[in-house]
Design a protein around this motif. Structure first.
Motif, PDB file in Angstrom:
ATOM      1  N   VAL A  44      -3.638   0.803   3.092  1.00  0.00           N
ATOM      2  CA  VAL A  44      -3.704  -0.661   2.990  1.00  0.00           C
ATOM      3  C   VAL A  44      -5.175  -1.044   2.850  1.00  0.00           C
ATOM      4  CG1 VAL A  44      -3.379  -2.831   4.237  1.00  0.00           C
ATOM      5  CG2 VAL A  44      -1.656  -1.056   4.402  1.00  0.00           C
ATOM      6  N   SER A  66      -5.158   3.470  -5.066  1.00  0.00           N
ATOM      7  CA  SER A  66      -3.938   3.623  -5.883  1.00  0.00           C
ATOM      8  C   SER A  66      -3.956   4.919  -6.677  1.00  0.00           C
ATOM      9  CB  SER A  66      -3.777   2.471  -6.876  1.00  0.00           C
ATOM     10  OG  SER A  66      -3.851   1.256  -6.219  1.00  0.00           O
ATOM     11  N   HIS A  92       1.163   5.512  -2.472  1.00  0.00           N
ATOM     12  CA  HIS A  92       1.431   4.096  -2.177  1.00  0.00           C
ATOM     13  C   HIS A  92       0.154   3.434  -1.675  1.00  0.00           C
ATOM     14  CE1 HIS A  92       5.663   5.264  -2.284  1.00  0.00           C
ATOM     15  NE2 HIS A  92       5.276   6.310  -1.543  1.00  0.00           N
ATOM     16  N   TYR A 150      -1.579  -0.715  -1.021  1.00  0.00           N
ATOM     17  CA  TYR A 150      -1.325  -2.157  -1.030  1.00  0.00           C
ATOM     18  C   TYR A 150      -2.633  -2.877  -0.721  1.00  0.00           C
ATOM     19  CZ  TYR A 150       3.506  -0.618  -0.332  1.00  0.00           C
ATOM     20  OH  TYR A 150       4.728   0.000  -0.456  1.00  0.00           O
ATOM     21  N   VAL A 167      -3.958  -6.461   0.987  1.00  0.00           N
ATOM     22  CA  VAL A 167      -3.520  -7.638   1.751  1.00  0.00           C
ATOM     23  C   VAL A 167      -4.737  -8.491   2.102  1.00  0.00           C
ATOM     24  CG1 VAL A 167      -1.527  -6.425   2.760  1.00  0.00           C
ATOM     25  CG2 VAL A 167      -3.671  -6.504   4.032  1.00  0.00           C
ATOM     26  N   SER A 174       0.172 -11.222   4.942  1.00  0.00           N
ATOM     27  CA  SER A 174       0.619 -10.551   3.702  1.00  0.00           C
ATOM     28  C   SER A 174       1.263  -9.186   3.976  1.00  0.00           C
ATOM     29  CB  SER A 174      -0.542 -10.332   2.732  1.00  0.00           C
ATOM     30  OG  SER A 174      -1.539 -11.267   2.869  1.00  0.00           O
ATOM     31  N   MET A 223       5.559  -2.126   3.765  1.00  0.00           N
ATOM     32  CA  MET A 223       4.312  -1.463   4.191  1.00  0.00           C
ATOM     33  C   MET A 223       4.481  -0.814   5.567  1.00  0.00           C
ATOM     34  SD  MET A 223       1.521  -4.393   3.208  1.00  0.00           S
ATOM     35  CE  MET A 223       1.799  -5.414   1.785  1.00  0.00           C
TER      36      MET A 223
END
Ligand code: SF4
Length: 277
Positions: free
Chosen positions: A207, A225, A230, A232, A234, A239, A244
């Motif tokens: 994250v 990425s 995976h 993300y 935020v 968010s 997640m």
């Protein structure tokens, strides 16, 4: 859920310095106080400062005379000059590393090649210091119009390493001689990238805490990425989604304008949601 933090993340030296100046400005001023643009790409912090009286203005706004803070990205010299000439007390919060690039642009011996994201405020500010022609190189297509010759090369502090080495090679193959000047890519960016690379070997998901309009946060997200299945991005705990929170082994990093308390709140939200999954 296990959450592992990247070894280096969050506020960089330049942002810490600007925040310190903003706090001093709030403490020591009785009249109007302004920041020229948002002091950091962090909505929560900008709102906190605005609630305490630090109003965000743009270069062309007509406002009552007061004290004005220039943020870490810096500005074109004529903008700073305009405010000084109009009687504003200007406090220069330009990061010293960015300042080095501005000085290199002003003192360049040859026409300048500026490796940058053209519309980024830092790049616009640096180009404003150039006294010789300044060619911005953001993508391969910008190289086509550059003629063989000697150039002073300056690199925006958050420019990508991979692009820089590819474009340098292309320019040299065209017969350009590049004399690098200024600060180059900032260590804060390099260290944060290295920390994400190390983190990616330990986790299944990363994250990135950061704002959509923060170049360095987006760069960290792109990197994450490419390294883990995976990733993300935020902007805050609101968010964080259940998806997640469904991972067991999670890594976390944060852009240069993200505070420790915001990272903590994202971690807490991830942990809380993971219990319900
Ligand atoms: S990322 Fe580097 S150059 Fe940019 S403000 Fe932070 S310390 Fe300064």
């Amino acid at each position: 859920m296990t959450i592992t933090r990247a070894k280096t993340m969050g506020f960089c030296f330049g942002v810490k310095n600007t925040i310190k100046l903003a706090m001093e400005l709030i403490r020591s001023s009785s009249g109007p106080i302004y920041s020229l643009g948002e002091i950091v790409h962090n909505e929560t912090l900008v709102k906190e400062f605005s609630d305490r009286g630090l109003k965000v203005i743009r270069a062309n706004d007509e406002v009552e005379k007061g004290r004005l803070l220039i943020r870490a990205h810096g500005v074109r010299p004529e903008i700073e000059e305009k405010f000084r000439n109009n009687g504003f007390d200007v406090i220069d919060g330009t990061c010293p590393i960015v300042k080095k690039n501005q000085i290199a642009a002003r003192e360049a011996e040859f026409p300048i090649i500026l490796f940058c994201k053209k519309d980024h405020d830092e790049a616009v500010g640096i180009a404003g210091y150039a006294e010789k022609p300044c060619y911005a190189v953001e993508s391969e297509s910008d190289i086509d119009s550059i003629e063989k010759g000697e150039y002073t090369a300056i690199v925006q502090t958050t420019f990508s390493y991979e692009k820089l080495s590819a474009y340098t090679k292309m320019l040299e193959e065209k017969g350009c001689i590049l004399h690098f000047a200024g600060s180059g890519i900032c260590h804060a960016s390099i260290d944060r990238r290295a920390a994400v690379e190390a983190l990616s070997k330990l986790v299944e998901m990363i994250v990135v805490v950061g704002d959509e309009n923060s170049a360095n946060s987006k760069a960290l997200f792109c990197l994450a990425s490419s390294l883990v299945p995976h990733a993300y991005m935020v902007s805050g705990p609101e968010s964080v989604t259940k998806e997640m929170a469904s991972f067991e082994n999670v890594g976390i990093t944060a852009g240069a304008s993200v505070s420790e308390s915001l990272v903590k709140r994202v971690e807490e939200r991830l942990s809380a949601l993971s219990i319900d999954v």
